[in-house]
Scaffold this active site. Structure first.
Site, PDB file in Angstrom:
ATOM      1  N   THR A  61      -6.498  -7.653   3.377  1.00 11.68           N
ATOM      2  CA  THR A  61      -7.793  -8.229   3.019  1.00 11.68           C
ATOM      3  C   THR A  61      -8.393  -7.627   1.755  1.00 11.68           C
ATOM      4  OG1 THR A  61      -8.901  -6.648   4.482  1.00 11.68           O
ATOM      5  CG2 THR A  61      -8.362  -8.819   5.404  1.00 11.68           C
ATOM      6  N   LYS A  62      -7.720  -6.667   1.142  1.00 17.59           N
ATOM      7  CA  LYS A  62      -8.293  -5.988  -0.020  1.00 17.59           C
ATOM      8  C   LYS A  62      -7.771  -6.598  -1.319  1.00 17.59           C
ATOM      9  CE  LYS A  62     -10.598  -3.239   2.630  1.00 17.59           C
ATOM     10  NZ  LYS A  62     -10.338  -3.884   3.931  1.00 17.59           N
ATOM     11  N   THR A  63      -8.412  -6.233  -2.424  1.00 14.55           N
ATOM     12  CA  THR A  63      -8.056  -6.838  -3.708  1.00 14.55           C
ATOM     13  C   THR A  63      -6.680  -6.405  -4.195  1.00 14.55           C
ATOM     14  OG1 THR A  63      -9.250  -5.045  -4.832  1.00 14.55           O
ATOM     15  CG2 THR A  63     -10.450  -7.100  -4.459  1.00 14.55           C
TER      16      THR A  63
END
Length: 375
Positions: free
Chosen positions: A191-193
């Site tokens: 879910t992170k960049t």
């Protein structure tokens, strides 16, 4: 509650990791190396390239299975023995407190500031510092915290400070310097960049801290033998390192896409009576989430948006202190957390969110304002 009939749903998050084609060269390396875990060649390369991306000195970090494990490990390594508490903000994701408990400490919840959603050393001015084993500072949804101020506070008090920068890859590579008293952990979750699918990046400019954290995550392996300290198994596999390396290759493009979609969302929502976090009028760092605050309770707004096919999330609920498993832990005055958290809502946001989807989100919020005014 399900979305109303006739609306296609806009997901609150739509992660996009490297494609199969992006991964093939790295998977072929794994096949050739026949090295699958235990700090293999791709693990070492990924750690090295992460350090280089942030202009850190060589060997300033290690990789772990996930960020929660990284926080747990560094709390065990750096926490002051014989002291019961780790101070941390109540306004955070539950993983922050879970790491504290797993490390054998008790969370002590403190309040945050209204504009930054973070806290400064001033929040600890009335705390008995001799009870603090450590302090955890959360970079809210990847935004900045006063690093130099916390480094100086740690130097003055002797209490270790851990920066939980779970969503803060962009913040860390741009702002983190070789502060001698800080340890920083970044999540590499899907879910992170910047993602390795799952994983964590633990940064410290003290080689002893890194050595001991590495041992803590590898069954206490030190000086060529296991069990030299108590330890666990927090290692990142070669396959996760492969995903991370492929993600890092396209980071500049990923960052541009997130920034462009963020600006488009801000532009679309500008006519509505709401505030956006991070504040687009101030320097900010890209994140994979987009938050608004309105006069409407977040649960009301979420319900109205769901009727229109717009999925949302209160990513941090109304604070960790309200969760059943953590409600009994001590806390200071949490008046600001209690004031702001019921009105904060995460909107749909992704790198490939279309202009049409953004317009639908805007229109759904405008309709929710009308419904709220009529009730």
């Amino acid at each position: 509650m399900s979305a109303a009939v006739g609306y296609s749903q806009i997901p609150v998050m739509r992660p996009q990791l490297p494609t199969t084609a992006d991964l093939v060269p790295f998977l072929q390396e794994i096949d050739q190396n026949r090295y699958y875990s235990n700090h293999g060649p791709l693990y070492r390369r990924f750690a090295r390239e992460l350090d280089q991306s942030a202009n850190f000195p060589v060997s300033s970090s290690i990789l772990v299975g996930n960020a929660t494990q990284g926080l747990t490990s560094v709390l065990r390594v750096r926490g002051l023995a014989g002291r019961p508490y780790c101070a941390l903000p109540a306004w955070s994701f539950v993983a922050s407190a879970a790491a504290v408990v797993e490390a054998g400490m008790q969370p002590y919840f403190v309040d945050v500031e209204e504009d930054t959603w973070a806290y400064s050393p001033l929040a600890l001015r009335d705390m008995p510092l001799d009870k603090l084993a450590a302090v955890m500072v959360v970079a809210p949804f990847g935004q900045s915290v006063p690093l130099q101020e916390w480094d100086e506070w740690s130097s003055l008090t002797g209490i270790p400070v851990i920066i939980d920068a779970a969503a803060g890859f962009d913040f860390v590579v741009q702002e983190l310097e070789a502060y001698p008293n800080l340890t920083t952990v970044v999540s590499l979750h899907a879910t992170k960049t910047l993602s390795s699918g799952e994983g964590g990046w633990l940064i410290d400019f003290n080689k002893d801290v890194l050595r001991n954290a590495l041992a803590d995550g590898n069954f206490g392996y030190l000086d060529g033998a296991i069990g030299q300290t108590f330890g666990h198994n927090y290692k990142m596999s070669e396959y996760h390192a492969a995903v991370g390396l492929a993600s890092l290759q396209s980071w500049d493009m990923t960052r541009r896409r997130f920034a462009e979609r963020f600006n488009k969302m801000v532009e679309a929502l500008e006519p509505l009576p709401l505030s956006v976090f991070p504040n687009p009028s101030k320097p900010f760092f890209i994140s994979s989430t987009f938050h608004i605050t309105t006069e409407m309770p977040a649960d009301f707004l979420a319900s109205e948006l769901l009727k229109r096919g717009v999925l949302t999330r209160q990513w941090w609920g109304e604070g960790i202190h309200r969760l059943k498993a953590y409600a009994h832990f001590p806390r200071g005055d949490l008046s600001m957390t209690n004031k702001i958290s019921p009105y904060i809502l995460g909107l749909p946001f992704s790198v490939d969110m279309t202009d049409g989807e953004i317009e639908r989100v805007r229109d759904a919020i405008a309709e929710a304002f009308y419904v709220h005014a009529m009730t």
